[in-house]
Design an enzyme around this catalytic site. Structure first.
Site, PDB file in Angstrom:
ATOM      1  N   LEU A  85       0.837  -1.227  -0.006  1.00  0.00           N
ATOM      2  CA  LEU A  85       0.101   0.094   0.078  1.00  0.00           C
ATOM      3  C   LEU A  85       0.733   1.240   0.010  1.00  0.00           C
ATOM      4  O   LEU A  85       0.504   2.266  -0.391  1.00  0.00           O
ATOM      5  CB  LEU A  85      -0.856   0.155   1.443  1.00  0.00           C
ATOM      6  CG  LEU A  85      -1.973  -1.185   1.301  1.00  0.00           C
ATOM      7  CD1 LEU A  85      -2.610  -0.882   2.584  1.00  0.00           C
ATOM      8  CD2 LEU A  85      -2.985  -1.231   0.063  1.00  0.00           C
ATOM      9  N   GLY A  86       1.949   1.231   0.533  1.00  0.00           N
ATOM     10  CA  GLY A  86       2.904   2.339   0.777  1.00  0.00           C
ATOM     11  C   GLY A  86       4.112   1.868   1.328  1.00  0.00           C
ATOM     12  O   GLY A  86       4.513   1.042   1.825  1.00  0.00           O
ATOM     13  N   GLU A  87       5.209   2.862   1.273  1.00  0.00           N
ATOM     14  CA  GLU A  87       6.384   2.674   1.806  1.00  0.00           C
ATOM     15  C   GLU A  87       6.742   3.915   2.777  1.00  0.00           C
ATOM     16  O   GLU A  87       6.458   5.290   2.264  1.00  0.00           O
ATOM     17  CB  GLU A  87       7.448   2.433   0.976  1.00  0.00           C
ATOM     18  CG  GLU A  87       8.770   1.781   1.631  1.00  0.00           C
ATOM     19  CD  GLU A  87       9.613   1.393   0.563  1.00  0.00           C
ATOM     20  OE1 GLU A  87      10.809   1.085   0.782  1.00  0.00           O
ATOM     21  OE2 GLU A  87       9.406   1.232  -0.723  1.00  0.00           O
ATOM     22  N   LYS A 145       1.948  -3.301   8.714  1.00  0.00           N
ATOM     23  CA  LYS A 145       3.282  -2.555   8.673  1.00  0.00           C
ATOM     24  C   LYS A 145       4.440  -3.300   8.819  1.00  0.00           C
ATOM     25  O   LYS A 145       4.574  -3.828  10.054  1.00  0.00           O
ATOM     26  CB  LYS A 145       3.221  -1.064   9.334  1.00  0.00           C
ATOM     27  CG  LYS A 145       4.518  -0.403   9.175  1.00  0.00           C
ATOM     28  CD  LYS A 145       4.481   0.840  10.161  1.00  0.00           C
ATOM     29  CE  LYS A 145       3.504   1.831   9.781  1.00  0.00           C
ATOM     30  NZ  LYS A 145       3.632   2.929  11.072  1.00  0.00           N
ATOM     31  N   ASP A 200       4.848  13.285  16.806  1.00  0.00           N
ATOM     32  CA  ASP A 200       5.023  13.296  15.409  1.00  0.00           C
ATOM     33  C   ASP A 200       3.616  13.529  14.625  1.00  0.00           C
ATOM     34  O   ASP A 200       3.217  12.815  13.850  1.00  0.00           O
ATOM     35  CB  ASP A 200       5.583  11.870  14.774  1.00  0.00           C
ATOM     36  CG  ASP A 200       6.246  11.895  13.612  1.00  0.00           C
ATOM     37  OD1 ASP A 200       6.581  13.115  13.100  1.00  0.00           O
ATOM     38  OD2 ASP A 200       6.353  10.860  12.827  1.00  0.00           O
ATOM     39  N   GLY A 244       9.513   5.421   6.322  1.00  0.00           N
ATOM     40  CA  GLY A 244      10.876   5.436   7.129  1.00  0.00           C
ATOM     41  C   GLY A 244      10.631   4.198   7.938  1.00  0.00           C
ATOM     42  O   GLY A 244      11.738   3.475   8.062  1.00  0.00           O
ATOM     43  N   VAL A 253       7.810  -1.279   4.559  1.00  0.00           N
ATOM     44  CA  VAL A 253       6.468  -1.221   3.714  1.00  0.00           C
ATOM     45  C   VAL A 253       5.029  -1.699   4.377  1.00  0.00           C
ATOM     46  O   VAL A 253       5.211  -2.428   5.429  1.00  0.00           O
ATOM     47  CB  VAL A 253       6.946  -2.190   2.746  1.00  0.00           C
ATOM     48  CG1 VAL A 253       5.915  -2.299   1.622  1.00  0.00           C
ATOM     49  CG2 VAL A 253       8.432  -2.030   1.974  1.00  0.00           C
ATOM     50  N   VAL A 254       4.294  -0.933   3.911  1.00  0.00           N
ATOM     51  CA  VAL A 254       2.662  -1.481   4.384  1.00  0.00           C
ATOM     52  C   VAL A 254       2.077  -1.901   3.437  1.00  0.00           C
ATOM     53  O   VAL A 254       2.024  -1.771   2.213  1.00  0.00           O
ATOM     54  CB  VAL A 254       1.887  -0.064   4.737  1.00  0.00           C
ATOM     55  CG1 VAL A 254       0.454  -0.472   5.316  1.00  0.00           C
ATOM     56  CG2 VAL A 254       2.769   0.812   5.701  1.00  0.00           C
TER      57      VAL A 254
END
EC number: 2.7.11.1
Length: 898
Positions: free
Chosen positions: A597-599, A619, A716, A601, A604-605
């Site tokens: 789904l995304g990447e 994740k 954060d 720090g 990878v998810v």
């Protein structure tokens, strides 16, 4: 009798004036540098000005001396001695003078440039910097390019600025911008009174300084020291041919005026011949957008009859009235400043008109005038302690690098070789965070000055000729995480405190290629008995080999056991329950990690399914770094014990050997950033949806701050960490940096700075003190993103940080220049203004000026209600606070509310 009193009064004035001149002639605080003058030549007094000039060689480490080839015989210009030689800079992009000044004192700073065809080459063009900030461009290639004092600088120019240094050191830098060579003839600093040329922000760049006379300017018409005790340069303004010059031999009282105006200036004027005429003057500036500060100097220098009146109004640019009625004081100096956001016309032309009032019998006039442009110096200098420490290190090791001049950290393109600095906000002094002096040819011991760089994170002194011991203070530097001492001649033992930190993964320590040992007792192994110990070396070496083999076998056995089951000893504090998954189960959930789904720090998810019908986001930690595990553990521990409708739900986790995995509920609409400026921004969010997302995020954050015990700080907060489900409900995610904070009398946690650039609280960054108001600042930045859809940091804007940019735009009072245009004006202006004011209060530089999250959440709910009422409905909005929202907890993990 009255005449005698008047004579006595005038005599006293003359005595005072003469005393002032004598006192000023000592030139206390003056810095007068003859640039290019050899170091071994003695200082001298210039005959025409009475000024004491000395060599510039002690104030700069680069450049070469040159002498002008020609003087202008046609005009009869003969340059004074300081302007006949110069220093030019054929090497380096930036060459800087470093001067010792009085912090907090206003200085007139003047740089003179007389080319004189010294190199028989092309006339130069280059930039001039005041510390880390751009001052002006010196362009001698354009014959019409701003040569102000043309009558005495036929082949050059001069630049002046009135500036108040913020430290006891001042850098003035010449920056090469093309192929030509920068140079300078003279550098002159004059301290001024602090109650004269004042500004709320910025410095004053001189545009013109005139006194008014009918004759055309000549070399003799320039007035400066000794007539002017502050050595200001006054040029004559060629008045209208129909004007008439007036002057007086009666001394004008300048003691009542802080500007110390010269008698040669204030005793002269030029007036219209017709009393009813308006006294007018015009001039131009290069940048019409600049704020202009003008100082008008007046004195009545004619003895008025009882029936005479001189009264006039002062108009700026034909329409702004500065004074309705003004009369100069009889034989007394007076100054009228014009300095409140004054701008010239769109064409860059400025005008000043003195118009006679109806009751006046005499024409108006002005004796002298000074015009300045406001020079905004936005970039702060590097922390003064860091600069002093670095210069001490430079002196200790005699480091000679071409670019080690000026500010060490800023501008970023001129950062010193071997340094990295923090430079997140122009308004915050940069700090030195990394030193790489490898292969610098350093000799001697490791200097103790290094310990005073208290923001240092990385230290590389490898491949030098350093000797002596590894100092103990390195272990006491709280932020230091990397030390490389390899390739030196260091000896003795490494401090046990450093070895312990390395063992615990708190620091990376490299020290090969030295005469070091790991046992502190080795330092005492000297003397006759040492020979016996040397005989044991072969035996000990053999024993060590056997020990290593045994240790390797044991290690292999341990690793095999770790693969069979998760480690429990080192991770006992993490809650273990039914939501713990094996790595094999994670592979099944993600269908062998089929759909990323995304990447980020962290790693990878992946998309996944639990129980075949519940979508999840998985994740996976990219590598098992110590910091990565620490954040992983913090997030699991937090999400297993707190539950809130606006916090992302943790479905489960995997902590098996090197495999660290977090399994969240699936948020089908991604994160907020994607909808503001990312891949989904083509379908813009409505103002109603933006407010709802902001309010829901605030409720989640409010819960962390006051609904948990101990209360938590997220650390954060950013638009990328605000996730949206299929109904666009907002949930706060990514708790890897979260920290608990104290209650009661304690107000903060002292901790290493962590967070995301642009969102980081500047007070926390500066002090290392973490409070819940640090989250408030970050949320304020997100709220500004929601309103504007602008990037948080954009170096192409007038102000790079979004908070400073919005503040800059707000001064114009036009909300349309701030609001995201994709909303097409479809919003309630009162709710938007309230949200904008709230955001700006959240990003206040001082935490004491920020609201708490409960106040933020309540105000956003009010904004949302206002917007909904405009649309005729509430749209399922509940005005309750986050603590009144539906929450659910496991029986063993119910957090205590304060």
């Amino acid at each position: 009798m009255e005449g005698i009193h008047k004579l006595i009064f005038l005599a006293l004035i003359w005595i005072f004036l003469i005393t002032n001149i004598v006192d000023a002639q000592d030139q206390q605080g003056f810095i007068s540098l003859d640039c290019g003058m050899p170091r071994n030549e003695s200082s001298y007094t210039d005959e025409s000005t009475g000024l004491n000039f000395s060599s510039d060689a002690d104030f700069i480490s680069s450049g070469k001396s040159g002498t002008i080839k020609t003087e202008d015989s046609d005009s009869g210009v003969k340059y004074i001695k300081p302007y006949k030689q110069l220093r030019y800079f054929p090497e380096g992009a930036r060459n800087c003078y470093n001067l010792t000044v009085m912090q907090g004192t206003h200085y007139l700073i003047r740089a003179v440039f007389v080319y004189g065809n010294y190199d028989l080459k092309q006339r130069p063009k280059f930039d001039l910097y005041l510390g880390p900030n751009f001052w002006t461009t010196i362009n001698l290639q354009d014959p019409s390019g701003g040569f102000y004092y043309r009558i005495w600088l036929q082949d050059g120019t001069v630049e002046e600025v009135i500036h108040m240094p913020k430290s006891n050191n001042l850098d003035i830098c010449l920056v090469k911008t093309g192929t030509t060579t920068p140079f300078i003839s003279s550098l002159e600093l004059r301290p001024l009174r602090d109650d004269t040329y004042t500004t709320t922000t910025g410095s004053l760049k001189l545009i013109s300084r005139w006194y008014f006379r009918k004759p055309f300017p000549t070399l003799e018409s320039i007035i400066r020291h000794p007539d002017d005790v502050h050595d200001r340069l006054w040029d004559v303004y060629h008045a209208d041919e129909e004007w008439t010059d007036i002057n007086t031999t009666t001394p004008v009282n300048t003691t009542v005026n802080a500007f110390d105006l010269p008698q040669a200036i204030i005793s002269k004027a030029s007036i219209p011949q017709v009393a009813s005429d308006t006294w007018s003057t015009t001039w131009s500036i290069q940048n019409p957008d600049d704020d202009v500060h003008v100082y008008l100097h007046f004195a009545e220098i004619q003895a008025l009859k009882p029936s005479d009146t001189r009264e006039f109004s002062i108009l700026w640019n034909k329409n702004t009235i500065i004074r309705d009625y003004y009369s100069p004081l009889e034989f007394m100096a007076d100054t009228v400043p014009i300095r409140t956001s004054s701008k010239c016309g769109d064409d860059g032309f400025c005008s000043l008109d003195l118009t006679r009032t109806k009751s006046s019998t005499l024409p108006p006039y002005c004796n002298a005038m000074e015009v300045f442009g406001l020079l905004q110096l936005l970039q702060t200098e590097t922390d003064e302690n860091d600069v002093t420490t670095l210069k001490n290190i430079q002196a200790t090791y005699r480091i000679q690098k071409t670019n080690w001049q000026g500010d060490p950290c800023v501008p970023i393109q001129f950062i010193w070789t071997g340094l990295n600095c923090s430079n997140m906000f122009p308004s915050i002094p940069p700090r030195i965070t990394s030193i790489d002096f490898s292969n610098f040819g350093l000799n001697g011991t490791i200097t103790s000055d290094i310990q005073y760089l208290n923001q240092l994170q990385k230290l590389d002194l490898s491949n030098n000729n350093l000797t002596g011991k590894v100092p103990e203070f390195l272990a006491k530097m709280k932020l230091l995480t990397f030390i490389n001492l390899s390739g030196n001649n260091l000896s003795g033992s490494i401090p046990q405190s450093l070895l312990n930190m390395e063992k615990n993964g708190l620091i990376t320590l490299l020290y090969n290629g030295n005469n070091l040992c790991l046992d502190p007792s080795c330092e005492s192994e000297t003397g006759p008995g040492n020979n016996k110990k040397k005989l044991l070396v072969p035996i000990l070496a053999s024993a060590a080999s056997v020990g290593i083999i045994i240790a390797v076998l044991l290690l292999v056995n341990i690793l095999l056991l770790r693969k069979k089951k998760p480690s429990k000893a080192s991770r006992s504090s993490m809650v273990a329950n039914k939501r713990s998954y094996t790595y094999e189960e994670v592979a099944v959930i993600t269908n062998n990690f089929e759909r990323p789904l995304g990447e980020g720090g962290f790693g990878v998810v992946y998309h996944g399914n639990v129980n075949d019908n519940e979508q999840v986001a998985v994740k996976v930690l990219s590598e098992s770094s110590a910091q990565g595990y620490k954040q992983f553990k913090a997030e699991v521990d937090l999400l297993l014990r707190v539950h809130h409708i606006n916090l992302v739900t943790l479905v489960g986790y995997c902590d098996e050997g090197q495999h660290l995995v977090l399994i969240y509920e699936y948020m089908s609409n991604g994160n907020l950033k994607q909808h503001l400026s990312g891949e989904n921004s083509r379908s813009p969010l409505s103002w109603e949806n933006r407010l709802r997302i902001a309010a829901e995020t605030a409720q989640g954050l409010e819960y962390l701050h006051i609904g948990c015990k101990p209360p938590m700080i997220h650390r954060d907060i950013k638009s990328m960490n605000i996730l949206l489900d299929n109904n666009f409900q907002a949930k706060l995610g990514d708790f890897g940096l979260s920290r608990s904070f104290p209650v009661g009398s304690e107000t903060h946690v002292s901790t290493n700075v962590a967070g995301s650039p642009g969102y980081l609280d500047p007070e926390y960054y500066r002090t290392n003190w973490l409070t819940e108001k640090s989250d408030v600042f970050s949320f304020g930045v997100v709220l500004l993103e929601i309103i504007t859809s602008q990037p948080v940091i954009d170096q192409t804007r007038e102000k790079s940080h979004i908070g400073e940019w919005v503040g800059f735009k707000l001064t114009n009072g036009d909300i349309k220049n701030i609001v995201d245009p994709s909303m097409n004006g479809d919003y309630d202006s009162s709710s938007l203004w309230k949200a904008l004011e709230l955001a700006m209060s959240c990003v206040s530089p001082s935490s004491s000026g920020r609201p708490n999250m409960s106040q933020v959440a309540n105000e956003l709910q009010e904004c949302l209600l206002t917007e909904n009422s405009r649309k005729g409905g509430r749209h399922d909005v509940d005005s309750k606070s986050s603590l009144e929202q539906s929450t659910s907890f496991g029986p063993e993990h119910i957090p205590d509310a304060r």
